[in-house]
Design an enzyme around this catalytic site. Structure first.
Site, PDB file in Angstrom:
ATOM      1  N   GLY A 184       1.243   4.776   9.538  1.00 18.48           N
ATOM      2  CA  GLY A 184       1.992   3.815   8.724  1.00 18.48           C
ATOM      3  C   GLY A 184       1.258   3.680   7.397  1.00 18.48           C
ATOM      4  O   GLY A 184       0.036   3.472   7.371  1.00 18.48           O
ATOM      5  N   ASP A 189       6.959   5.597   2.623  1.00 25.25           N
ATOM      6  CA  ASP A 189       5.614   6.173   2.479  1.00 25.25           C
ATOM      7  C   ASP A 189       5.257   6.425   1.031  1.00 25.25           C
ATOM      8  O   ASP A 189       4.094   6.473   0.657  1.00 25.25           O
ATOM      9  CB  ASP A 189       5.501   7.465   3.282  1.00 25.25           C
ATOM     10  CG  ASP A 189       5.361   7.150   4.759  1.00 25.25           C
ATOM     11  OD1 ASP A 189       6.384   6.902   5.413  1.00 25.25           O
ATOM     12  OD2 ASP A 189       4.212   7.079   5.234  1.00 25.25           O
TER      13      ASP A 189
HETATM   14  O1  MRU Z   1       3.939   9.313  10.479  1.00 24.94           O
HETATM   15  P1  MRU Z   1       3.823   7.818  10.395  1.00 24.94           P
HETATM   16  O2  MRU Z   1       3.968   7.121  11.709  1.00 24.94           O
HETATM   17  O3  MRU Z   1       2.578   7.400   9.651  1.00 24.94           O
HETATM   18  O4  MRU Z   1       5.073   7.396   9.505  1.00 24.94           O
HETATM   19  C1  MRU Z   1       5.291   6.044   9.238  1.00 24.94           C
HETATM   20  C2  MRU Z   1       6.504   5.779   8.444  1.00 24.94           C
HETATM   21  O5  MRU Z   1       7.225   6.662   8.051  1.00 24.94           O
HETATM   22  C3  MRU Z   1       6.739   4.343   8.065  1.00 24.94           C
HETATM   23  O6  MRU Z   1       8.104   4.079   7.971  1.00 24.94           O
HETATM   24  C4  MRU Z   1       6.104   4.063   6.703  1.00 24.94           C
HETATM   25  O7  MRU Z   1       4.781   4.501   6.680  1.00 24.94           O
HETATM   26  C5  MRU Z   1       6.160   2.623   6.345  1.00 24.94           C
HETATM   27  S1  MRU Z   1       5.067   1.655   7.321  1.00 24.94           S
HETATM   28  C6  MRU Z   1       5.132   0.056   6.783  1.00 24.94           C
END
Ligand code: MRU
Length: 345
Positions: free
Chosen positions: A53, A233
């Site tokens: 995240g 992200d």
């Molecule tokens: O691969 P991840 O689990 O790190 O991806 C997370 C996401 O895509 C979330 O939607 C994003 O980081 C926002 S978290 C507040």
């Protein structure tokens, strides 16, 4: 702002000289702590998604820079090399390089004092929680009483330094007494929706229904979804949003059926240096994430695999970007430029 009941768990928690991470690879079956005592531990935890995240990665990396400052013992070249290693642990979430650069700058200005890193990393964590609470208050305005909200991946307390972004908005609406229901996409291949969002929603006492990712289209067509809210992200200067794979498809379906589609993120997720979504680096992860589930092979041996972890949603498909400074809407390039000037970035 209503009185908020905050979670009783933390994705990351710096205690004395140890960074404690709730190991997200094991949830919801096991709740175990992964302990980091070096910058390399933090790199590995980010790469392997012990912590994941965008804002949580940034928060953890801040403490990674603290470890790096101690390990460098005054050697600027060594410090810079350790910081670069941290910043490149995962490429898409801009919060990672943003946090590393912010803490690194504080260390350099202090003459390589590790305590400067510690203070700056602590500030990133407390500011992230404050930004999430504020954006949740703004986001609450777009949720009507009794709404059914669909979310994707996990953008909750686990994905941030506390409270959450998209899930923060959802929890805020729930705690305001809006009697909402949430549909959570399971989010193949890493199942952040099934494993993490469903866990957070259950703990928060929010009525929730878990669906396979492909179910969303017919739910939206059938008028069962009032709005989609998910995280980000990286957001570009013209409002294109990189987020978990599957976000783009959802945005197309929402646009087709006229369902509002929101991305919620703190301003630390905006990368003003990039204009177009095509320029965002998209992480490709190991093929075993597709060919195996929990270590069990589910695909024919030897098949080719393409496994991008994120996709980019063009700003034209986005109804609004919910930030701690308010909800940004079209024209995104103009309104984001105004925000950049306000933030002094
Ligand atoms: O691969 P991840 O689990 O790190 O991806 C997370 C996401 O895509 C979330 O939607 C994003 O980081 C926002 S978290 C507040």
């Amino acid at each position: 702002m209503i009185d908020i009941v905050i979670e009783d768990f933390k994705a990351l928690d710096m205690q004395q000289e140890r960074l404690l991470l709730l190991d997200q690879r094991l949830l919801p079956v096991r709740q175990e702590t992964f302990v980091c005592t070096s910058s390399e531990d933090v790199c590995c935890a980010i790469r392997d998604m012990v912590v994941r995240g965008a804002p949580a990665i940034g928060g953890a990396a801040g403490y990674g820079v603290y470890f790096a400052a101690k390990e460098a013992e005054g050697d600027r070249n060594k410090f810079d090399a350790l910081c670069s290693r941290l910043a490149s642990a995962r490429p898409t979430a801009v919060n990672l390089s943003w946090a590393v650069e912010r803490v690194r700058t504080a260390v350099l200005e202090s003459g390589l004092d590790p305590l400067a890193a510690r203070r700056e990393a602590d500030a990133i964590v407390s500011q992230d929680i404050a930004m999430n609470l504020k954006l949740s208050e703004y986001g609450n305005e777009v949720i009507r009483p009794g709404a059914s909200v669909l979310t994707h991946c996990n953008a909750g307390a686990l994905a941030t330094c506390g409270w959450g972004t998209a899930l923060g908005v959802i929890k805020y609406a729930h705690q305001s007494g809006k009697n909402i229901r949430v549909y959570a996409d399971e989010t193949r291949p890493r199942l952040q929706g099934a494993r993490l969002t469903a866990w957070e929603l259950a703990r928060a006492g929010i009525p929730a229904t878990l669906i396979a990712d492909s179910t969303a289209a017919s739910l939206i067509r059938d008028g069962k979804i009032d709005c989609v809210i998910l995280g980000a992200d990286r957001i570009t200067a013209q409002g294109d949003v990189a987020n978990k794979l599957g976000t783009f498809a959802l945005s197309v379906i929402c646009r087709h059926y006229g369902v509002p589609f929101y991305s919620a993120a703190p301003t630390s997720t905006i990368d003003f240096s990039i204009r177009k979504g095509e320029d965002i680096p998209i992480e490709e992860r190991d093929s075993s994430e597709i060919t195996h589930i929990e270590g069990v092979q589910v695909a024919a041996s030897g098949v080719g695999v393409y496994n991008p972890a994120f996709d980019v949603t063009p700003h034209q498909n986005i109804t609004g970007i919910i930030t701690e400074c308010g909800i940004i809407r079209e024209p995104y390039d103009v309104n984001l430029e105004k925000l950049r000037l306000e933030l002094g970035r």
